[in-house]
Design a protein around this motif. Structure first.
Motif, short mmCIF file in Angstrom:
data_model
loop_
_atom_site.label_atom_id
_atom_site.label_comp_id
_atom_site.label_asym_id
_atom_site.label_seq_id
_atom_site.Cartn_x
_atom_site.Cartn_y
_atom_site.Cartn_z
N SER A 166 49.02 42.66 26.39
CA SER A 166 49.12 42.19 27.77
C SER A 166 48.27 43.07 28.68
O SER A 166 47.77 44.12 28.28
CB SER A 166 50.58 42.24 28.23
OG SER A 166 51.04 43.58 28.27
N GLU A 167 48.12 42.60 29.92
CA GLU A 167 47.32 43.37 30.88
C GLU A 167 47.94 44.73 31.17
O GLU A 167 47.23 45.69 31.49
CB GLU A 167 47.20 42.57 32.19
CG GLU A 167 46.36 41.32 32.10
CD GLU A 167 47.16 40.12 31.61
OE1 GLU A 167 48.32 40.33 31.17
OE2 GLU A 167 46.65 39.00 31.66
N MET A 217 49.94 38.98 41.47
CA MET A 217 49.10 40.16 41.58
C MET A 217 48.03 40.14 40.48
O MET A 217 48.33 40.00 39.30
CB MET A 217 49.97 41.42 41.44
CG MET A 217 49.20 42.73 41.60
SD MET A 217 50.25 44.18 41.31
CE MET A 217 51.39 44.03 42.68
N ASN A 218 46.77 40.27 40.90
CA ASN A 218 45.61 40.30 39.99
C ASN A 218 45.52 39.06 39.10
O ASN A 218 45.02 39.13 37.98
CB ASN A 218 45.66 41.56 39.10
CG ASN A 218 45.41 42.83 39.90
OD1 ASN A 218 44.71 42.81 40.92
ND2 ASN A 218 45.98 43.93 39.44
N SER A 277 38.72 37.62 46.71
CA SER A 277 39.95 37.93 46.01
C SER A 277 40.45 39.32 46.38
O SER A 277 39.70 40.16 46.90
CB SER A 277 39.73 37.85 44.49
OG SER A 277 39.34 36.55 44.11
N ILE A 278 41.72 39.56 46.09
CA ILE A 278 42.32 40.87 46.30
C ILE A 278 42.67 41.44 44.94
O ILE A 278 43.38 40.81 44.14
CB ILE A 278 43.59 40.78 47.17
CG1 ILE A 278 43.26 40.15 48.53
CG2 ILE A 278 44.22 42.15 47.34
CD1 ILE A 278 42.32 40.98 49.37
N PRO A 308 47.77 46.22 37.43
CA PRO A 308 49.11 45.66 37.18
C PRO A 308 49.18 44.17 37.49
O PRO A 308 48.47 43.64 38.35
CB PRO A 308 50.00 46.49 38.12
CG PRO A 308 49.09 46.93 39.21
CD PRO A 308 47.74 47.14 38.58
N VAL A 309 50.07 43.49 36.79
CA VAL A 309 50.32 42.07 36.98
C VAL A 309 51.83 41.87 37.10
O VAL A 309 52.59 42.39 36.29
CB VAL A 309 49.76 41.23 35.81
CG1 VAL A 309 50.09 39.75 36.01
CG2 VAL A 309 48.26 41.43 35.68
#
Length: 545
Positions: free
Chosen positions: A87-88, A211-212, A135-136, A205-206
């Motif tokens: 995973s991320e 987020m991301n 994007s952020i 982080p996700v």
């Protein structure tokens, strides 16, 4: 009346003095061009992708690095399918600074003063994960340090922070495997380079708040680190060490010459003395303290010192031009209050830049990952202060240009009454005019070089922070030359505008009555200003007693 050194110094001695100062100016340029290296070093580091299998992702005692007994299970994101293999949250990008050069490992030197880090992301195009414009990206950044005497695994936490950054990407050809063209992302700025080695671990982080989730498939992350060149710092501090005692000694001499006249100093002399004090503050080589102490506030302090010098220099130029113009009638001693309209522009610009600097580098003393440009409110606030400072600068130069034009206009009017004088007196005042014109030309050159140097310095910093695609070559010769020019210009002013103890002899072939009538006709002045130099009285519009 004794006047100033500028008026009474013989032409031969004046030529020797000017030649010596010009030689010093040339030496400053040559030192920067032949001795000093480039002002800044730039290194680009490819992040090593490490696999984090630990359960506690918030453990700040565990670091990922490669060199030595590195603790990093390296993986290639191009061959890994996220969501299946890992995973991320299991990915950590590791950067060790500085990078080896020519197979040898180097450490940072305290002479290098500061460190700036900028990220560039390689994002691979995938039709199912297209990157949205504007994007952020959320970054969990952890910075650690160690010194040469520490074990290789003895990394100590310097700062951890979760930051958001704006990410703008575009792509020319939407084909699988192609990389987006993305803007750089400013990450951190250290005002002190006190330790030998630094380590940066980055996580993306996700969570369930998206987020991301719109930044695409990141393949690699590059870190560009910029630090001041240690060799350039040594040359720069050498110039400061040489100029500082000279300015201090000259200020003491200048003030003693004024007090020997048994009168209060006039406004021009007070402003010149204040300018000398500001130059002393700028020249003071306190950077030597960074070789022994960790002083992260040094960048902010340097900005404040330079801002104080700019404010003093710009204020002096206004008073310098105004005291030699006096387009209004003056019946009393000049005061600084008379220039409040002109100086308000200087004050407004300096206060705006000071507030902006405190909002940026002031907060970075607590959090080096902070940037005022990452939020809409912060960006609007920063732009407001910068625009306000720009408007103030424009108003200032309009005032200064008008006053300089009035000075030369008054000089031209005074020249019209010179043919009626005796030959000796006419030659005397013609010499004063030529010397003053030369000094005003030097002032204009100094002002132009100061503005150019300030703009180039801001562009040099901004091209890394704001991804400006401007390619300029910043040479050490220009920086050392402009710095030397400030010192030499103020040294010349302190010497030439110091009160002279010589008196201009009266021509024996001309009667006292004739000299007196010419003096009254040519430069009528109020009694309060009769003690100022005859240079000032000559080009000043007289007030009627």
């Amino acid at each position: 009346m004794a006047g100033t050194v500028l008026e009474n110094l013989s032409s031969r001695k004046l030529a020797v003095l000017i030649s010596f100062l010009l030689a010093c100016q040339a030496i400053c340029f040559l030192i920067g061009g032949l001795v000093a290296p480039v002002p800044a070093n730039v290194q680009t580091i490819l992040g090593t992708v490490c696999k984090d299998t630990s359960k506690d992702k918030n453990d700040t005692t565990k670091w990922f690095y490669v060199r030595g007994n590195g603790k990093c299970e390296s993986i290639d994101l191009a061959n890994v399918q996220l969501g299946h293999d890992l995973s991320e949250a299991d990915i950590v990008f590791a950067f060790q600074m500085p990078t080896p050069r020519e197979g040898e490992f180097f450490d940072y030197s305290r002479w290098q003063q500061n460190l700036i880090g900028v990220l560039l992301m390689d994002i691979r195009y995938h039709s199912a994960m297209e990157v949205k414009s504007h994007s952020i990206v959320t970054i969990d950044a952890r910075l650690a340090y160690r010194n040469k005497e520490d074990p290789e695994d003895a990394w100590k936490l310097y700062k951890q922070s979760v930051e958001t950054r704006n990410l703008d990407c575009d792509i020319d050809v939407k084909t699988e495997g192609y990389l987006y063209n993305c803007t750089t992302v400013p990450l951190f700025e250290l005002g002190s380079l006190y330790h030998d080695y630094y380590l940066l671990n980055i996580r993306l982080p996700v969570d369930t708040k998206e987020m991301n989730t719109h930044i695409g498939h990141i393949q690699d992350i590059w870190l560009t680190v910029i630090n001041q060149n240690g060799g350039f710092t040594q040359v720069w501090l050498s110039l400061k060490t040489a100029f500082f005692p000279c300015i201090v000694g000259l200020l003491i001499w200048f003030w003693n010459r004024i007090h020997l006249l048994q009168r209060k100093p006039v406004l021009l002399e007070e402003m010149l003395f204040a300018l000398g004090i500001a130059l002393c503050v700028l020249d003071m080589p306190i950077e030597y303290l960074t070789l022994h102490f960790d002083l992260p506030f040094m960048l902010l302090l340097s900005d404040v010192r330079q801002g104080f010098f700019y404010a003093s220099l710009f204020s002096f130029w206004l008073v310098f031009s105004g005291e030699h113009m006096l387009i209004q009638e003056v019946r009393a001693k000049s005061t600084l209050r008379k220039y409040w309209r002109h100086l308000s522009a200087v004050l407004l610009g300096c206060v705006s830049l000071f507030i902006f600097d405190m909002c940026e580098r002031g907060i970075q003393l607590r959090n080096p990952f902070y940037s005022i440009w990452v939020t809409e409110l912060g960006t609007n606030l920063a732009l407001s202060f910068i625009i306000l400072a720009g408007i103030s600068t424009g108003m200032y130069f309009m005032f200064l240009s008008y006053m300089v034009w009035q000075v030369f206009l008054n000089i031209s009017q005074k020249r019209q009454s010179m043919p009626a004088m005796s030959s000796v007196r006419r030659l005397h005042y013609e010499g004063i005019i030529y010397r003053f014109n030369f000094l005003m030309l030097a002032t204009l050159i100094c002002a132009a070089m100061t503005v150019i140097g300030f703009i180039l310095g801001q562009v040099a910093e901004g091209q890394w922070k704001w991804d400006d695609n401007i390619e300029l070559e910043y040479t050490s010769a220009f920086f050392t030359g402009v710095y030397g020019m400030w010192n030499i210009y103020i040294i010349a002013l302190l010497v030439l505008y110091a009160p002279s103890h010589k008196k201009w002899p009266v021509n024996e072939n001309t009667s006292d009555t004739q000299n007196l009538s010419e003096e009254i006709e040519f430069n009528k002045m109020p009694a309060e200003r009769s003690e100022i130099s005859s240079l000032t009285s000559f080009i000043t519009k007289p007030a009627v007693d």
